[in-house]
Design an enzyme around this catalytic site. Structure first.
Site, PDB file in Angstrom:
ATOM      1  N   TYR A  45      -6.792   2.024   3.478  1.00  0.00           N
ATOM      2  CA  TYR A  45      -6.168   2.617   2.339  1.00  0.00           C
ATOM      3  C   TYR A  45      -6.855   3.792   2.142  1.00  0.00           C
ATOM      4  O   TYR A  45      -6.343   5.099   2.050  1.00  0.00           O
ATOM      5  CB  TYR A  45      -5.809   1.718   1.425  1.00  0.00           C
ATOM      6  CG  TYR A  45      -5.233   2.357   0.127  1.00  0.00           C
ATOM      7  CD1 TYR A  45      -3.766   2.961   0.333  1.00  0.00           C
ATOM      8  CD2 TYR A  45      -5.926   2.324  -1.060  1.00  0.00           C
ATOM      9  CE1 TYR A  45      -3.255   3.495  -0.699  1.00  0.00           C
ATOM     10  CE2 TYR A  45      -5.202   2.839  -1.942  1.00  0.00           C
ATOM     11  CZ  TYR A  45      -4.016   3.388  -1.866  1.00  0.00           C
ATOM     12  OH  TYR A  45      -3.425   4.207  -3.103  1.00  0.00           O
TER      13      TYR A  45
ATOM     14  N   SER B  96      -6.523   8.522  -4.439  1.00  0.00           N
ATOM     15  CA  SER B  96      -6.781   7.089  -5.177  1.00  0.00           C
ATOM     16  C   SER B  96      -8.138   7.110  -5.446  1.00  0.00           C
ATOM     17  O   SER B  96      -8.889   7.662  -4.778  1.00  0.00           O
ATOM     18  CB  SER B  96      -6.575   6.224  -4.143  1.00  0.00           C
ATOM     19  OG  SER B  96      -6.921   4.871  -4.630  1.00  0.00           O
TER      20      SER B  96
END
Length: 343
Positions: free
Chosen positions: A161, A136
């Protein structure tokens, strides 16, 4: 430079097959005659009906096999590899979302760390030609240097995350080094499009319009120093993945592991993006609309800008995303209005 074409004779395992990117990738592989094994736990993080709709479309293909299961269950993953012997694995199953990681950290450790470890172990014991996995743009944290390059320092994530995604890159590198597993990590930059994730801002804004609610914009109402995002249309993401599948990184003496940015490399101010969404929704409805807006402080874990350098990806497979936000958002609003019967 020549690149290998997609090998339709191979078996492709796509984890998170009922998810947004997993669905589109599986569809693309199936359309070309590939055999696809899909696994997904079909959890309730967002509207299950949307996940089931994606699955229904995939299951119309004879070459698609679906397994309802969780990648964090080691026995399920081991048995899957034992039975189907996938040649290429695309790990897209993950607990997504920056803000949700503050509310429910357990889900991120379970899926993104333990689940990915299980995938790596399976690839070790049942060798594969290539493991491609989702990372990501969040790994860049609050980096101020733009565009983000893969060689940038990424050891100060600002959300759990992001920490799990950086951990995935480190784990994959270790397994590639120890067991010679060809692996590729892709740092996705704000993926959007039809049948997307309802927890994403563009989807949520559209929901709120039809519910008569105001949208919350987390930029302090500071238009001069607005948030920037590198929005990437889902078809571009899938095309990039497809090109990489048969072209893992190989360089004698090097660990067979590479990380690439995959983004539009053309960041937009958040307010420009919202204005474009209003315009596209107006086109879909045949009338002029405007969102009710409420400006809020920037949320913990959010970063001021995401901006991908895609030079490495271009050099590797000659690919650069190209869909404009005008085209991509128009496709989204047209789909939304038809799917939810808003026309």
């Amino acid at each position: 430079m020549s690149y290998k074409q997609l090998d339709v004779k191979k078996t492709y395992l796509v984890t998170g097959a009922a998810g947004f990117i997993g669905y589109y990738l599986s569809q693309k592989l199936l359309d070309q005659g590939c055999r696809v094994i899909g696994i997904d736990n079909v959890n309730e993080y967002y509207d299950v009906k949307l996940k089931l709709e994606r699955l229904n479309r995939l299951e119309s293909h004879g070459n698609f096999t679906f397994i309802k299961g969780d990648i964090s269950d080691k026995e399920t993953i081991t048995n899957l590899f034992k039975e189907y012997s996938p040649d290429i694995v695309v790990n897209l199953a993950a607990q997504a979302g920056v803000r949700y990681s503050i509310e429910n950290p357990d889900a991120y450790i379970q899926s993104n760390i333990i689940g990915f470890y299980n995938i790596l172990e399976a690839c070790r014991h049942y060798p594969v030609d290539h493991l491609l996995y989702a990372s990501s743009s969040s790994v860049y944290g609050a980096n101020k240097k733009v565009p983000f390059e893969e060689t940038d320092f990424v050891d100060q994530p600002v959300s759990l995350y992001a920490s799990t995604k950086k951990s995935n890159e480190l784990m994959a590198h270790t397994y590639s080094h120890l067991y010679k597993i060809p692996s590729t990590g892709l740092r996705f930059f704000t993926v959007y499009g039809p049948m997307g994730r309802p927890d994403m801002a563009y989807f949520g804004f559209t929901d709120k319009y039809f519910n008569g609610d105001e949208i919350k914009i987390f930029n302090n109402g500071d238009f001069d120093n607005d948030l920037y995002r590198d929005f990437t249309y889902v078809d571009d993401i899938v095309e990039g993945i497809e090109l990489l599948l048969s072209n893992p990184f190989k360089d004698e003496g090097e660990v067979p592991h590479k990380v690439y940015n995959i983004g539009n490399s053309n960041p937009e101010k958040l307010m420009i993006f919202i204005g474009t969404l209003e315009k596209c929704l107006s086109n879909s409805l045949g009338k002029s609309i405007e969102f009710k807006k409420k400006f809020e402080p920037i949320m913990p874990g959010d970063v001021p800008a995401t901006y991908a350098s895609t030079a490495l990806l271009e050099k590797a497979v000659g690919f650069k995303p190209k869909t404009s936000i005008e085209e991509g958002l128009q496709n989204f609003t047209d789909w939304y209005c038809e799917y939810y019967n808003k026309k």
